[in-house]
Write a protein that holds these residues in place. Structure first.
Motif, PDB file in Angstrom:
ATOM      1  N   TYR B  18      28.093  35.306   6.152  1.00 48.98           N
ATOM      2  CA  TYR B  18      29.052  36.087   7.080  1.00 48.98           C
ATOM      3  C   TYR B  18      29.027  35.430   8.412  1.00 48.98           C
ATOM      4  O   TYR B  18      27.890  35.072   8.867  1.00 48.98           O
ATOM      5  CB  TYR B  18      28.590  37.542   7.272  1.00 48.98           C
ATOM      6  CG  TYR B  18      28.718  38.346   5.767  1.00 48.98           C
ATOM      7  CD1 TYR B  18      29.885  38.396   5.054  1.00 48.98           C
ATOM      8  CD2 TYR B  18      27.617  38.942   5.187  1.00 48.98           C
ATOM      9  CE1 TYR B  18      29.818  38.836   3.898  1.00 48.98           C
ATOM     10  CE2 TYR B  18      27.586  39.355   3.929  1.00 48.98           C
ATOM     11  CZ  TYR B  18      28.993  39.310   3.336  1.00 48.98           C
ATOM     12  OH  TYR B  18      29.076  40.005   2.090  1.00 48.98           O
ATOM     13  N   CYS B  19      30.197  35.655   9.142  1.00 48.05           N
ATOM     14  CA  CYS B  19      30.287  35.005  10.693  1.00 48.05           C
ATOM     15  C   CYS B  19      29.321  35.867  11.442  1.00 48.05           C
ATOM     16  O   CYS B  19      28.842  36.993  11.306  1.00 48.05           O
ATOM     17  CB  CYS B  19      31.658  35.122  10.843  1.00 48.05           C
ATOM     18  SG  CYS B  19      33.021  34.758   9.881  1.00 48.05           S
ATOM     19  N   CYS B  22      29.432  39.868  12.483  1.00 48.48           N
ATOM     20  CA  CYS B  22      30.411  40.589  11.209  1.00 48.48           C
ATOM     21  C   CYS B  22      29.366  41.780  10.633  1.00 48.48           C
ATOM     22  O   CYS B  22      28.153  41.733  10.853  1.00 48.48           O
ATOM     23  CB  CYS B  22      30.574  39.502  10.105  1.00 48.48           C
ATOM     24  SG  CYS B  22      31.388  40.605   8.686  1.00 48.48           S
ATOM     25  N   ASN B 122      37.999  46.781   7.973  1.00 49.50           N
ATOM     26  CA  ASN B 122      38.172  46.117   9.233  1.00 49.50           C
ATOM     27  C   ASN B 122      39.468  45.669   9.813  1.00 49.50           C
ATOM     28  O   ASN B 122      39.709  44.533  10.645  1.00 49.50           O
ATOM     29  CB  ASN B 122      36.964  44.752   9.228  1.00 49.50           C
ATOM     30  CG  ASN B 122      37.814  43.801   7.912  1.00 49.50           C
ATOM     31  OD1 ASN B 122      38.620  44.010   7.446  1.00 49.50           O
ATOM     32  ND2 ASN B 122      36.877  42.749   7.557  1.00 49.50           N
ATOM     33  N   GLY B 126      39.603  39.359   5.984  1.00 55.84           N
ATOM     34  CA  GLY B 126      38.949  38.456   6.258  1.00 55.84           C
ATOM     35  C   GLY B 126      38.801  37.103   5.642  1.00 55.84           C
ATOM     36  O   GLY B 126      39.246  36.193   6.030  1.00 55.84           O
ATOM     37  N   PRO B 214      35.280  39.802  13.848  1.00 50.79           N
ATOM     38  CA  PRO B 214      35.518  39.203  15.280  1.00 50.79           C
ATOM     39  C   PRO B 214      36.298  37.738  15.020  1.00 50.79           C
ATOM     40  O   PRO B 214      36.963  37.469  15.848  1.00 50.79           O
ATOM     41  CB  PRO B 214      34.105  38.722  15.601  1.00 50.79           C
ATOM     42  CG  PRO B 214      33.127  39.247  14.643  1.00 50.79           C
ATOM     43  CD  PRO B 214      33.771  40.118  13.619  1.00 50.79           C
ATOM     44  N   ILE B 215      35.923  37.044  13.789  1.00 49.83           N
ATOM     45  CA  ILE B 215      36.571  35.757  13.905  1.00 49.83           C
ATOM     46  C   ILE B 215      38.160  35.851  13.651  1.00 49.83           C
ATOM     47  O   ILE B 215      38.881  35.232  14.455  1.00 49.83           O
ATOM     48  CB  ILE B 215      35.935  35.059  12.488  1.00 49.83           C
ATOM     49  CG1 ILE B 215      34.613  34.557  12.856  1.00 49.83           C
ATOM     50  CG2 ILE B 215      36.983  33.977  12.096  1.00 49.83           C
ATOM     51  CD1 ILE B 215      34.365  33.471  13.643  1.00 49.83           C
ATOM     52  N   ASN B 216      38.396  36.810  12.863  1.00 51.52           N
ATOM     53  CA  ASN B 216      40.101  36.867  12.663  1.00 51.52           C
ATOM     54  C   ASN B 216      40.664  37.889  13.542  1.00 51.52           C
ATOM     55  O   ASN B 216      41.892  37.846  13.885  1.00 51.52           O
ATOM     56  CB  ASN B 216      40.474  37.392  11.299  1.00 51.52           C
ATOM     57  CG  ASN B 216      39.898  36.441  10.062  1.00 51.52           C
ATOM     58  OD1 ASN B 216      40.566  35.465  10.346  1.00 51.52           O
ATOM     59  ND2 ASN B 216      39.121  36.615   9.109  1.00 51.52           N
TER      60      ASN B 216
HETATM   61  S1  SF4 Z   1      36.056  36.652   8.330  1.00 52.48           S
HETATM   62 FE1  SF4 Z   1      35.448  38.458   9.211  1.00 52.48          FE
HETATM   63  S2  SF4 Z   1      34.912  40.001   7.385  1.00 52.48           S
HETATM   64 FE2  SF4 Z   1      34.763  37.906   6.785  1.00 52.48          FE
HETATM   65  S3  SF4 Z   1      32.564  37.391   7.501  1.00 52.48           S
HETATM   66 FE3  SF4 Z   1      33.939  36.617   8.943  1.00 52.48          FE
HETATM   67  S4  SF4 Z   1      33.781  38.352  10.509  1.00 52.48           S
HETATM   68 FE4  SF4 Z   1      33.165  39.159   8.410  1.00 52.48          FE
END
Ligand code: SF4
Ligand SMILES: Cc1ncc(C[n+]2csc(CCOP(=O)(O)OP(=O)(O)O)c2C)c(N)n1
Lengths: 355, 248
Positions: B18-19, B22, B122, B126, B214-216
């Motif tokens: 996971y990022c 996350c 979320n 993702g 957080p990433i997206n």
């Molecule tokens: S893309 Fe979003 S939901 Fe998927 S691992 Fe990364 S932070 Fe988590």
């Protein structure tokens, strides 16, 4: 003691599944197989089994996926458009290598089509209607008795190959009545006993073994290729062990028909009529559609000038007939589609035109 | 000396994919902690979804199976028929549960299936890189709603707890948030109640976790936590919708 009964096809199929040990059934109503679902709802609980009417075929196949992954002996049934919705799950079941017996009581298509008998699901069932590299093991019964025997044997084969087995019946077999001898009920199918043969099943690890993980995702391409190759080792074995067919009067035949399921019964009657007219014909009836019984075609006599594929479709099995013959003989098609049946009279007439 | 915190037994000793920041990892740990405390890791069967948490079985040390996109509730239904006493749970993202798998989750609730569903909301897809989810907020920018989600074009957010709590078979429904230690403690209590509902075979138990991506979302994890509190909680109020009398 052998028990004889007069049974309607769809009910006989359900009974065969129960006698073959199925204890979990998930179904969604669709004609012409509703009597299977209704029969299972009435009868399965009497054998200690579980019936559930699913919200869709998509749900039904995924319930089957869960129950099979959990080690249960699972039977499901549907008809052509419903089977189309099940393709996602069938591809998944082949990938996670879980056994299940699927009955397809085929009807006319494409689209919603109609509820008359059809064989135009040949591609859908033999070419892998779902995504990716996999096969279903496909049996094509020509009588209610044969369907019952194939269903019972289907569970053994599904377990042995850890792969879905499909019984390709059609609306005619489902709706008609025939006398049958019931398969014997002397085997015991308790869950505990079955689970002993399935160490991979989901049961909870009970802190006694490593966890079991059942997966079809292989993000690394090397691993997915390895997984597919492993599955195909089983298919290589299936191609050697499973092909099955009936042959009739191949010796001295001028024309050899290839037909499966109820169509083969019409062909047999047409052959009698043609015999009276002095035309010698033979028949190859595949009992397995995948693996296709290619070796059956080695039995074709030198006297034969033409092979005719008889199908209730625009010509789908004919591809396998041509692949089996490798160009040795011309191949023609005698067919009806859209739920129309081939009568013996029509087969005779169209055969005489081919000569 | 007494250890005051130990590695969760139910989590395998492995780095996750996971990022950074996350919240999938937190939700995983809560579920495994509850099963560990109940002594039921050996009885548990989990179903991982299609989404970022597809590989949840790499981290959770219980029997697990992957389900096709959205079908986890149907797969759980089949498993629970074979092992009625197992602790069965599905773990699903918002695309998986509230979009492609809407029929399966609603019908599992209608039937009062005796398993638990842990729903990670979320507000975005993702795994596929930040497209609109059924739970994406009005005005929220995603890669398929670059001007912000416009309800006139793509509808309004799916409020799953509100919907499912209308159904008789869904006997336990709670929405929690994974954005603060206090809320995470409450979330753990909700997981524990959900398993108790299953243990007592009372019906379907559903816990929605407000989570961050957080990433997206294009935010640092700490800002994402703030965004969750300021924006998501208004549309998705954190509360207990339903709790049977038999469960405290
Ligand atoms: S893309 Fe979003 S939901 Fe998927 S691992 Fe990364 S932070 Fe988590
Ligand atoms: C049948 C099918 N359709 C689409 C996809 C592609 N896909 C993979 S993950 C995903 C979305 C997952 O989003 P969500 O459920 O919100 O979980 P997250 O990744 O955010 O945890 C999609 C659409 C797929 N794998 N299978």
């Amino acid at each position: 003691m052998e028990e004889r009964r007069l049974m309607k096809g769809n009910e006989a199929f359900g009974l065969a599944a129960i006698l073959g040990g199925a204890r979990y059934y998930f179904g969604y109503p669709i004609t012409p197989q509703n009597e299977v679902t209704e029969f299972m709802s009435r009868e399965l609980p009497n054998y200690g089994g579980f019936f559930l009417q699913a919200e869709s075929e998509l749900a039904a196949i995924n319930m089957a996926y869960g129950a099979s992954a959990a080690g249960g002996r699972v039977f499901i049934s549907s008809s052509s458009p419903g089977l189309a919705l099940m393709q996602e799950g069938l591809s998944g079941l082949a990938s996670i290598e879980a056994p299940v017996v699927v009955l397809n009581v085929m009807r006319g298509g494409p689209g919603i089509g109609n509820i008359q008998p059809g064989q135009a699901d040949y591609y859908q069932v033999t070419r892998g209607g779902g995504n990716g590299d996999y096969h279903l093991i496909v049996f094509a019964p020509a009588s209610i008795q044969e369907a019952m025997d194939m269903i019972v044997e289907g569970f053994e084969i599904a377990d042995r190959y850890t792969n879905p087995v499909l019984i390709a019946a059609d609306g005619m077999l489902g709706q008609m009545m025939e006398p049958v001898t019931l398969p014997s009920m002397d085997k015991e199918y308790s869950l505990e006993k079955i689970l002993k043969t399935k160490p991979w099943a989901l049961t909870g690890h009970k802190n006694k073994r490593e966890r079991n993980v059942i997966k079809s995702v292989y993000l690394k391409q090397e691993l997915l290729e390895e997984h597919v190759l492993k599955i195909f080792e089983k298919y290589d074995k299936a191609v050697k062990e499973l092909p099955s067919f009936e042959e009739v009067d191949l010796k001295d035949a001028e024309i050899v028909y290839v037909a499966f399921g109820t169509t083969s019964r019409m062909v047999k009657e047409a052959m009698e009529l043609l015999k009276e007219k002095g035309v010698k014909t033979g028949l190859i009836r595949p009992k397995t559609l995948w693996p296709f019984p290619r070796e059956a075609f080695d039995g074709i006599d030198k006297s034969t000038k033409m092979v005719v594929s008889c199908e209730l479709s625009m010509g789908q099995m004919i591809d396998d007939v041509k692949l089996s013959l490798k160009g040795r003989l011309p191949v023609s098609l005698i067919n009806r589609t859209g739920g129309m049946l081939l009568t013996p009279g029509e087969i005779v007439e169209r055969t005489l035109k081919l000569l | 000396m007494r250890a005051i915190f130990e590695y969760t037994k139910g989590m395998r000793d492995q780095e996750t994919h996971y990022c950074p920041g996350c919240t999938h990892g937190i939700a995983h740990r809560l579920i495994m902690e509850v099963l560990e405390e109940k002594g039921k890791l050996g009885e548990a069967i989990g179903i991982s979804p299609v989404g970022c948490s597809i590989l949840a079985h790499q981290y959770m040390d219980v029997d697990m199976v992957e389900a096709a996109h959205g079908r986890a509730p149907a797969v759980a239904t089949g498993i629970k028929r074979v092992h009625p006493d197992a602790y069965v749970f599905t773990y699903q993202g918002d695309g998986d549960l509230a979009s492609i798998g809407m029929a399966e989750i609603v019908h599992a609730a209608l039937r009062g299936e005796k398993f638990c569903t842990f729903f990670i909301n979320n507000a975005i897809y993702g795994m596929t890189g930040g497209q609109m989810a059924p739970t994406t907020l009005e005005g929220q920018k995603t890669t398929t709603t670059v001007m912000g989600r416009d309800p006139a074009v793509s509808g309004n957010p799916a409020v799953m707890c509100e919907m499912l709590s209308q159904l008789k078979g869904a006997v336990y429904v709670e929405r929690v948030a994974l954005n603060s230690p206090a809320n995470i403690r409450k979330a753990k209590k909700a997981v524990s109640r959900a398993f108790e509902v299953q243990e007592k075979k009372l019906g379907f138990a559903f816990v929605e976790f407000l989570s961050i991506c957080p990433i997206n979302w294009g935010l640092a994890p700490s800002d994402a936590m703030k965004w969750l509190a300021e924006n998501m909680m208004e549309v998705f109020p954190v509360k207990q919708f339903k709790n049977p009398l038999e469960v405290k």
